[in-house]
Design an enzyme around this catalytic site. Structure first.
Site, PDB file in Angstrom:
ATOM      1  N   GLU A  33      -4.759 -19.152 -42.976  1.00  0.00           N
ATOM      2  CA  GLU A  33      -5.288 -19.813 -41.765  1.00  0.00           C
ATOM      3  C   GLU A  33      -6.605 -20.553 -41.967  1.00  0.00           C
ATOM      4  O   GLU A  33      -7.576 -20.366 -41.241  1.00  0.00           O
ATOM      5  CB  GLU A  33      -5.413 -18.769 -40.646  1.00  0.00           C
ATOM      6  N   GLU A  37       5.904 -14.409 -40.742  1.00  0.00           N
ATOM      7  CA  GLU A  37       5.497 -13.464 -39.680  1.00  0.00           C
ATOM      8  C   GLU A  37       6.317 -13.710 -38.418  1.00  0.00           C
ATOM      9  O   GLU A  37       5.817 -13.845 -37.322  1.00  0.00           O
ATOM     10  CB  GLU A  37       3.994 -13.604 -39.384  1.00  0.00           C
TER      11      GLU A  37
END
Ligand code: G3I
Length: 371
Positions: A156, A261
């Site tokens: 991220e 995820e």
């Protein structure tokens, strides 16, 4: 009414179909397509949540630690490592012949404050931060050399508009922190697969910068094997087309795609899809409409959404290395508390009684039909 009748017949066929081959499992069905995995929490890693552990052993071919391998847990204080949980996680993976993933070496969130500050509380120099990153990555990756098969090296770091997140890593080192992290990981275990992981990675701005990042690493001769698309998905966004375009763009850049995820939330979202853990929204009754279960029509839409995405993954299976669910059963999902605390969500493949939902049989059928 007719649609529900049709759904019930199809569901019986899928689960009935599945029931006839009770040893059927997701990992068997997908074994020649891609790894199918799940995140593991501490109760599963410690073996106390036996129901979950049974599901993980039967259904999944890959595992990732949901939390215990993040820097705040592995090196809470400089030079003081805590490996008990991560060791147990890797041990479980070895024992059950799983494709083991390390998550995540460098992430702005869940990083201990000491990483970036000197004894006076000021930012450390770039030289010191580079050394701290190198020590962290080298200690951890070497410890699991040959056992952890792939690492989320950086998590991220890019925003939806394609700009770099202004994290402490970026503030002190600029864009260079990313190639450095990959270089350190590659030096520590040259045979481990290395990944960049992020959410909302279908946004064109993010796709552009991430593919540029991949090309830069390759140009430097630094290993990167795949881009991790987290896939925390809502009922309306992203579209299959948006997602497919991103998969193809990353493949064109010369890397595989990991769906890292995956969870699909049927709850209303205060905004599109985000997984930025620091985003929080005030509790509001109307944002928690399904406390006693999903209405049939919503469940049908939710199942169709999962099937649509798995059809896409199977269509591009040569570009997809792994599909990992972010948890085993609904009661354990982070989505019950994100972005609004205290909601009841139904984002995963197993329900709150640890029973496989009809979607499991449907996904097995999809895989077996070779879609
Ligand atoms: O274990 C402690 C417990 O002892 C304590 O009582 C409790 C009260 O605060 O906290 C517990 O730790 C929590 C941990 O999850 C285990 O449940 C942390 O506070 C909480 O912040 C942590 O949340 C995790 C989050 O990442 C932040 O690390 C979620 O479980 C996890 O699903 C989530 O996963 C992230 C991925 O790593 C990266 N991509 C986004 C995804 C969702 O945010």
């Amino acid at each position: 009414m007719k649609r529900i009748m049709l759904w019930s017949i199809m569901t019986f066929a899928a689960t009935g179909f599945n029931a006839q081959k009770s040893d059927n499992s997701l990992k068997k069905a997908f074994q020649n397509k891609f790894y199918i995995g799940t995140a593991m929490n501490l109760d599963q890693i410690h073996g106390t949540d036996t129901k979950s552990v049974d599901i993980i052993k039967k259904q999944f071919s890959s595992i990732v630690a949901e939390n215990c391998m993040k820097s705040m847990y592995l090196q809470p204080k400089e030079g003081q490592f805590f490996f008990d949980d991560a060791d147990q996680f890797v041990e479980f993976g070895d024992k059950n012949k799983m494709f083991i993933i390390g998550h995540t070496l460098i992430w702005h969130s869940q990083a201990p404050d000491w990483f970036f500050t000197d004894k006076n509380g000021n930012n450390v120099s770039s030289k010191v931060l580079k050394q701290r990153m190198k020590d962290h990555i080298t200690t951890i990756v070497s410890r699991y050399k040959g056992r952890v098969k792939g690492w989320d090296v950086v998590n991220e770091a890019i925003l939806e508009d394609g700009s770099y997140r202004k994290s402490k890593f970026y503030e002190i080192l600029g864009e260079e922190f990313i190639p450095l992290a990959f270089q350190y990981a590659q030096e520590a275990d040259p045979n481990a697969e290395l990944y960049y992981n992020d959410y909302n990675e279908w946004h064109p701005g993010k796709v552009k910068t991430v593919t540029q990042l991949v090309k830069n690493l390759k140009a430097k001769g630094i290993r990167i094997d795949a881009v991790g698309m987290q896939a925390h998905i809502g009922m309306d966004s992203p579209s299959i087309g948006e997602y497919e375009k991103a998969i193809l763009d990353y493949a064109k850049a010369g890397v595989k795609v990991n769906i890292t995820e995956l969870d699909i939330s049927a709850l209303p979202s205060p905004w599109g899809t985000s997984a930025n853990i620091s985003d929080k929204v005030q509790y509001d009754e109307k944002m928690n409409p399904y406390r006693n279960g999903l209405p049939k029509d919503v469940q049908i839409q939710w199942e169709n959404r999962y099937e649509d995405f798995f059809k896409l993954f199977l269509k591009h299976k040569k570009n997809i290395r792994r599909v990992t669910l972010w948890g085993v059963s609904d009661n354990l999902s982070w989505k019950n508390d994100f972005p609004i605390k205290g909601r009841t969500d139904y984002p995963l493949l197993f329900d709150r009684q640890y029973k496989s939902k009809p979607i499991v049989g449907k996904l097995i059928r999809l895989a077996e039909e070779g879609r």
